[in-house]
Design an enzyme around this catalytic site. Structure first.
Site, PDB file in Angstrom:
ATOM      1  N   GLY A  47       8.144  -5.112  -6.623  1.00 49.24           N
ATOM      2  CA  GLY A  47       7.029  -5.835  -6.032  1.00 49.24           C
ATOM      3  C   GLY A  47       7.220  -6.187  -4.573  1.00 49.24           C
ATOM      4  O   GLY A  47       6.343  -6.774  -3.953  1.00 49.24           O
ATOM      5  N   HIS A  48       8.359  -5.812  -3.985  1.00 49.99           N
ATOM      6  CA  HIS A  48       8.658  -6.216  -2.593  1.00 49.99           C
ATOM      7  C   HIS A  48       9.223  -5.057  -1.801  1.00 49.99           C
ATOM      8  O   HIS A  48      10.425  -5.003  -1.578  1.00 49.99           O
ATOM      9  CB  HIS A  48       9.652  -7.367  -2.593  1.00 49.99           C
ATOM     10  CG  HIS A  48       9.722  -8.121  -1.316  1.00 49.99           C
ATOM     11  ND1 HIS A  48      10.567  -7.794  -0.289  1.00 49.99           N
ATOM     12  CD2 HIS A  48       9.034  -9.205  -0.888  1.00 49.99           C
ATOM     13  CE1 HIS A  48      10.425  -8.649   0.705  1.00 49.99           C
ATOM     14  NE2 HIS A  48       9.497  -9.519   0.350  1.00 49.99           N
ATOM     15  N   PHE A  49       8.565  -4.214  -1.345  1.00 49.37           N
ATOM     16  CA  PHE A  49       7.155  -3.847  -1.507  1.00 49.37           C
ATOM     17  C   PHE A  49       7.145  -2.445  -2.068  1.00 49.37           C
ATOM     18  O   PHE A  49       7.949  -1.636  -1.605  1.00 49.37           O
ATOM     19  CB  PHE A  49       6.431  -3.883  -0.166  1.00 49.37           C
ATOM     20  CG  PHE A  49       6.512  -5.233   0.513  1.00 49.37           C
ATOM     21  CD1 PHE A  49       5.643  -6.254   0.143  1.00 49.37           C
ATOM     22  CD2 PHE A  49       7.453  -5.497   1.491  1.00 49.37           C
ATOM     23  CE1 PHE A  49       5.694  -7.487   0.780  1.00 49.37           C
ATOM     24  CE2 PHE A  49       7.517  -6.728   2.118  1.00 49.37           C
ATOM     25  CZ  PHE A  49       6.648  -7.725   1.773  1.00 49.37           C
ATOM     26  N   VAL A  54      11.919  -3.508   0.734  1.00 48.68           N
ATOM     27  CA  VAL A  54      12.743  -4.339   1.608  1.00 48.68           C
ATOM     28  C   VAL A  54      13.341  -5.453   0.746  1.00 48.68           C
ATOM     29  O   VAL A  54      12.622  -6.096  -0.020  1.00 48.68           O
ATOM     30  CB  VAL A  54      11.897  -4.962   2.748  1.00 48.68           C
ATOM     31  CG1 VAL A  54      12.736  -5.903   3.596  1.00 48.68           C
ATOM     32  CG2 VAL A  54      11.269  -3.886   3.618  1.00 48.68           C
TER      33      VAL A  54
END
Length: 141
Positions: A47-49, A54
């Protein structure tokens, strides 16, 4: 040098929140160095990203805190205790950490009195600083 199993004997963190693969140097109550191999399979990259993975900066700070916790909790009188965040100051993120990076983590304990202490943490990738932070911690039961 401490491997993952030995680290888990000192601090309580477990997958997916154990963010240190090895401790390469440790001076009880004074400083510790270690690293995390950042892989594409890390849960947080979902989810990041998704299109631009990252490592979240707060997890870099957490990884530094875990290295600092090893420096404090490896001391015989602190075995079995927990190290809690009590504060974060002067935190700066200077570069992104991405899959494939080896995140080097170094924490120097600059003050420790009773159950409260302070450490200075620096994280690097390929010799370049990616994060600097001052950590305040409290030792608990």
């Amino acid at each position: 040098m401490l491997d993952t199993q030995q680290i888990k004997e000192i601090i309580p963190h477990r997958y997916p929140f154990l963010l240190v693969d090895r401790i390469t140097e440790v001076e009880e109550g004074k400083r510790a160095k270690g690293y995390k191999n950042v892989t594409a399979n890390e849960e947080f990259f979902n989810g990041h990203f998704p299109q631009y993975p990252v490592m979240p900066g707060v997890l870099i700070v957490e990884a530094l805190a875990q290295v600092g916790a090893v420096a404090m909790l490896i001391k015989e009188e602190n075995r079995g205790r927990l190290a809690f965040f009590a504060g974060i100051d002067n935190c700066r993120f200077k570069k992104q950490v991405k899959p494939g990076d080896q995140l080097h983590l170094e924490v120097e304990i600059i003050r420790a009195r009773g159950t409260i202490g302070r450490g200075k943490g620096v994280a690097t990738v390929d010799g370049e600083v990616v994060c600097e932070v001052e950590l305040t911690f409290a030792l608990g039961e």
